[in-house]
Scaffold this motif. Structure first.
Motif, PDB file in Angstrom:
ATOM      1  N   TYR A 147      -8.070  -2.134  34.648  1.00  0.00           N
ATOM      2  CA  TYR A 147      -6.805  -1.426  34.762  1.00  0.00           C
ATOM      3  C   TYR A 147      -6.706  -0.261  33.799  1.00  0.00           C
ATOM      4  O   TYR A 147      -5.645   0.333  33.636  1.00  0.00           O
ATOM      5  CB  TYR A 147      -5.628  -2.379  34.523  1.00  0.00           C
ATOM      6  N   ASP A 149      -7.292   3.577  32.356  1.00  0.00           N
ATOM      7  CA  ASP A 149      -7.225   4.892  33.006  1.00  0.00           C
ATOM      8  C   ASP A 149      -8.570   5.590  32.867  1.00  0.00           C
ATOM      9  O   ASP A 149      -9.277   5.415  31.868  1.00  0.00           O
ATOM     10  CB  ASP A 149      -6.126   5.727  32.347  1.00  0.00           C
ATOM     11  N   ASP A 154      -3.868   9.075  36.397  1.00  0.00           N
ATOM     12  CA  ASP A 154      -3.351   8.465  37.629  1.00  0.00           C
ATOM     13  C   ASP A 154      -2.935   7.017  37.410  1.00  0.00           C
ATOM     14  O   ASP A 154      -1.887   6.574  37.892  1.00  0.00           O
ATOM     15  CB  ASP A 154      -4.398   8.542  38.744  1.00  0.00           C
ATOM     16  N   THR A 155      -3.761   6.245  36.693  1.00  0.00           N
ATOM     17  CA  THR A 155      -3.449   4.838  36.444  1.00  0.00           C
ATOM     18  C   THR A 155      -2.262   4.700  35.498  1.00  0.00           C
ATOM     19  O   THR A 155      -1.402   3.835  35.681  1.00  0.00           O
ATOM     20  CB  THR A 155      -4.670   4.107  35.851  1.00  0.00           C
ATOM     21  N   LYS A 158       1.079   4.982  37.201  1.00  0.00           N
ATOM     22  CA  LYS A 158       1.460   3.957  38.189  1.00  0.00           C
ATOM     23  C   LYS A 158       2.454   2.963  37.616  1.00  0.00           C
ATOM     24  O   LYS A 158       3.360   2.511  38.316  1.00  0.00           O
ATOM     25  CB  LYS A 158       0.209   3.214  38.681  1.00  0.00           C
ATOM     26  N   ASP A 348      -4.612  -3.222  46.652  1.00  0.00           N
ATOM     27  CA  ASP A 348      -4.445  -2.562  45.366  1.00  0.00           C
ATOM     28  C   ASP A 348      -4.347  -3.593  44.244  1.00  0.00           C
ATOM     29  O   ASP A 348      -4.117  -4.785  44.485  1.00  0.00           O
ATOM     30  CB  ASP A 348      -3.175  -1.702  45.379  1.00  0.00           C
ATOM     31  N   LYS A 349      -4.553  -3.128  43.016  1.00  0.00           N
ATOM     32  CA  LYS A 349      -4.455  -4.013  41.858  1.00  0.00           C
ATOM     33  C   LYS A 349      -3.034  -4.549  41.745  1.00  0.00           C
ATOM     34  O   LYS A 349      -2.063  -3.883  42.103  1.00  0.00           O
ATOM     35  CB  LYS A 349      -4.840  -3.260  40.583  1.00  0.00           C
ATOM     36  N   SER A 643      -9.927   4.388  26.935  1.00  0.00           N
ATOM     37  CA  SER A 643     -10.325   4.768  28.292  1.00  0.00           C
ATOM     38  C   SER A 643     -11.836   4.621  28.386  1.00  0.00           C
ATOM     39  O   SER A 643     -12.569   5.343  27.702  1.00  0.00           O
ATOM     40  CB  SER A 643      -9.915   6.215  28.596  1.00  0.00           C
TER      41      SER A 643
END
Length: 696
Positions: A147, A149, A154-155, A158, A348-349, A643
């Motif tokens: 999970y 980024d 983008d992550t 969310k 999706d996650k 990251s």
């Protein structure tokens, strides 16, 4: 290094976030959502007034209740502003165990007791055991990697307010992680797998994906080889993972030997065959002569073909075979195989589903202050975006559809849109030729008796294809034709217009249209035994057309403005979308041009990451470091100190240039020291893991 700031999301009703999490436990399918931390704050002046706040977090040590209680304890010292106005009196840490499907919880009373328990899918309390904590710890590490980024933001966007920590910061924590992974390795299939894998198995699941991502990020290939060597003695399937890490560590000869030996024992193991095919494709791309390239691709073709026999229901095996045909420039077979790919719905996650918050507080640490980054949110809010750019469906593809679309765009980039349409019409039954042929059949045959029942069953003679509304598409086409700009569009070569593809015939209509199977077979034989195109692939062609149409409008208008020495204006958000569009179509120079235009208007992590990839290809060390510093700072600004992709980039840079040079370039950058320290922290991680190029 200071920890990232602590975001606070206030509740309307105290504990409603925990209740919402409990309700969603039954619907979780993946590794689970990020950990939830709920705090009960008491007003110092009015002790009867309490407020519930929460945030999410990944990467915290979840090996015991004590470590989670320690995290809550660190939050009691976090106060923003001059004087504290509240104190924390209670805290609850929730961490999902995807193996046993329990939510592990630690309730802390300050000052007072610590209670550890778990909650099942029905919301009932259960006892937390050591075995459950081991499973929870492993899931926590995998979530932190899965999970995280990738640097684009983008992550991060969310889920609001997620603190992201590095779960493995030294060799000691690595040993604990790999020990847990070894213990639970053959239960990894219980965690599920990426959406491109139909059936999780011992070597294709979230656990193995997390392990490979960890080794790829940190370069700890010796640890990887030791782990998979031990596990291979229990199951020969693990040889595919061992070979992958050997290839990562440039031990190619040994990796080939491992696969060769393992395939003698298990000749139809599709993961090993796929690994061989992938390796051979890469070697073919670096071949010195065309003859060598062709030889290696033919070997890859044999491996990929056998892997589809070994796993006919897996997308990956068919996609690999299509890639081999693309590399061989056998376009008809490539399209035929792509049409054969089994497609899966994207899963999706798991994300937290929370009630509407009462208030949201997103603080900023002084260490992350950088003017160009701080001004980004306000700039984004005020930007206007052309609706045609927002409606591009290609940007929303995920999982198997995204990978299939990549193969299609690769073919387009190599042979052009017009040639692709010609190959499509030679491989698949087109709607117009099917109808023409049916009309000829009908004119030769006796007129059939009609009745309301058969008319109703047959339905309308022009059914919509792929679920798209044909009328709307035709209206859009007419509007496009009326646009003087669109009439001059080119596909990049300056010769031909971007032709809208006609639909292939719907396979369902063919089955319903024939009175008998024999009639249908006879009819299809007159169409030279062409294949029926799957509806999803037909839809992909239409999406590709839309992408190309918008792309060519952009490039044509750019050329016209330049010819008139005028400035071509777009908002930063539009430039970002155009950059992603060009990247999707594998037009990398144009993507970089759009991303640079976006960055000239305002800061954008997605655009900067796109430029970073260009700098890496060009071996431009100084610009790569400058981009990394800003991306690391932006991540930290939004509570992410970790990251994997950015850490991997810095590690590779240090391997190529040396740690001393990289540290010197970072320090020589004219940015505040507090900002530079954030990137120094990433470089220090490489030294901790004794990566190649670091001191000692």
């Amino acid at each position: 290094m200071p920890a990232p700031a602590v975001p606070e999301i206030s509740e309307e009703v105290i504990h409603e976030s925990i209740d919402a999490r409990t309700e969603t436990l039954v619907s979780l399918r993946e590794l689970g959502p990020p950990d939830l931390v709920h705090l009960l704050k008491q007003n110092l002046r009015n002790t009867g007034k309490q407020t519930g706040v929460y945030h999410h977090v990944t990467g915290v040590d979840a090996s015991s209740s004590a470590s989670l209680a320690a995290y809550i304890n660190t939050l009691t010292y976090k106060e923003h502003g001059q004087a504290p106005t509240h104190k924390i009196v209670e805290g609850v840490y929730c961490c999902y165990n995807a193996f046993s499907r329990f939510d592990m919880r630690v309730h802390v009373t300050i000052p007072g007791t610590v209670e550890a328990f778990c909650v099942d899918e029905r919301g009932e309390k259960r006892k937390a055991t050591d075995d459950l904590w081991l499973e929870t710890y492993l899931c926590s590490v995998l979530r932190a990697y899965s999970y995280a980024d990738d640097g684009s933001g983008d992550t991060i966007r969310k889920i609001m307010g997620v603190r992201r920590f590095n779960p493995v910061t030294n060799t000691e924590t690595e040993h604990r992680f790999l020990s847990a992974a070894e213990t639970l390795f053959f239960r990894g299939w219980q965690l599920g797998s990426d959406s491109v894998v139909q059936v999780p198995n011992n070597v294709s699941n979230h656990l193995t994906a997390g392990l490979l991502k960890y080794f790829h990020t940190t370069g700890r290939f010796t640890s990887a080889i030791n782990l998979f060597e031990k596990l291979r003695t229990q199951n020969v399937e693990v040889s595919s993972l061992l070979a992958k890490v050997l290839f990562m560590g440039n031990e190619e000869v040994q990796g080939v030997r491992v696969l060769h030996q393992a395939l003698k024992e298990s000749p139809m193991d599709y993961v090993m065959l796929d690994s061989q095919a992938e390796f051979l494709i890469k070697k073919a791309m670096t071949a010195e002569t065309p003859a060598q390239k062709e030889e290696r691709l033919k070997m890859a073709l044999g491996c990929a073909d056998r892997s589809t026999v070994g796993a006919p229901s897996e997308f990956g095996t068919w996609a690999r075979l299509a890639q081999v045909y693309v590399a061989l420039e056998d376009w008809e077979n490539a399209l035929t195989i792509l049409n054969s790919c089994p497609m899966f719905t994207y899963q999706d996650k798991d994300a937290p589903i929370m009630p509407e918050p009462k208030e949201v507080y997103l603080p900023t640490l002084p260490e992350t202050r950088l003017d160009e980054i701080d001004s980004e949110p306000e700039s984004r809010f005020s930007e206007q975006v052309d609706q045609s750019l927002l409606n591009l469906r290609g940007a929303s593809y995920r999982g198997t559809f995204k990978l299939a679309y990549n193969i299609l765009t690769e073919m387009t980039a190599k042979i052009g849109w017009d040639q692709l349409l010609k190959i499509r019409s030679s491989v698949f039954v087109m709607e117009d030729e099917y109808r023409t042929d049916r009309q000829e059949d009908a004119s030769q045959a006796q007129p059939a008796k009609r009745n309301p029942s058969t008319d109703g069953l047959r339905g309308s003679p022009e059914p919509s294809t792929n679920g798209d509304n044909e009328t709307e598409e035709e209206e859009e086409k007419k509007e496009t034709d009326n646009d003087s700009t669109a009439q001059t569009l080119t596909n990049g070569s300056g010769d031909d217009t971007v032709e809208k593809p006609i639909h292939t015939i719907d396979p369902g209509e063919v089955k319903a249209d024939g009175d008998t199977t024999a009639t249908t077979d006879e009819h299809l034989s007159r169409l030279n035994n062409k294949r029926l195109c799957e509806r999803w692939l037909d839809s992909l062609f239409m999406v590709l057309y839309e992408d190309l149409r918008v792309y060519t409008i952009w490039r044509t208008q750019m050329a016209q403005y330049r010819a008139q020495s005028m400035q071509y204006k777009k908002s930063a958000e539009e430039w970002e979308i155009l950059g992603a569009l060009a990247e999707r179509l594998q037009r990398h120079d144009e993507a970089a041009e759009a991303y640079r235009a976006c960055l000239a208007a305002r800061f954008s992590p997605k655009a900067l990451l796109g430029i970073l990839r260009v700098f890496q290809k060009q071996k431009n060390t100084r610009d790569t470091v400058a981009a990394l510093i800003r991306l690391v700072t932006w991540q930290y600004r939004w509570y992410s100190e970790f990251s994997p992709e950015l850490l991997h980039t810095i590690r590779v840079l240090i391997e190529e240039e040396g740690a001393v040079k990289v540290r010197s370039i970072i320090q020589a950058t004219s940015l505040p020291q507090n900002v530079l320290d954030l990137t120094h922290h990433y470089a220090a991680l490489c030294a901790t893991f004794r990566s190649s190029g670091t001191d000692g």
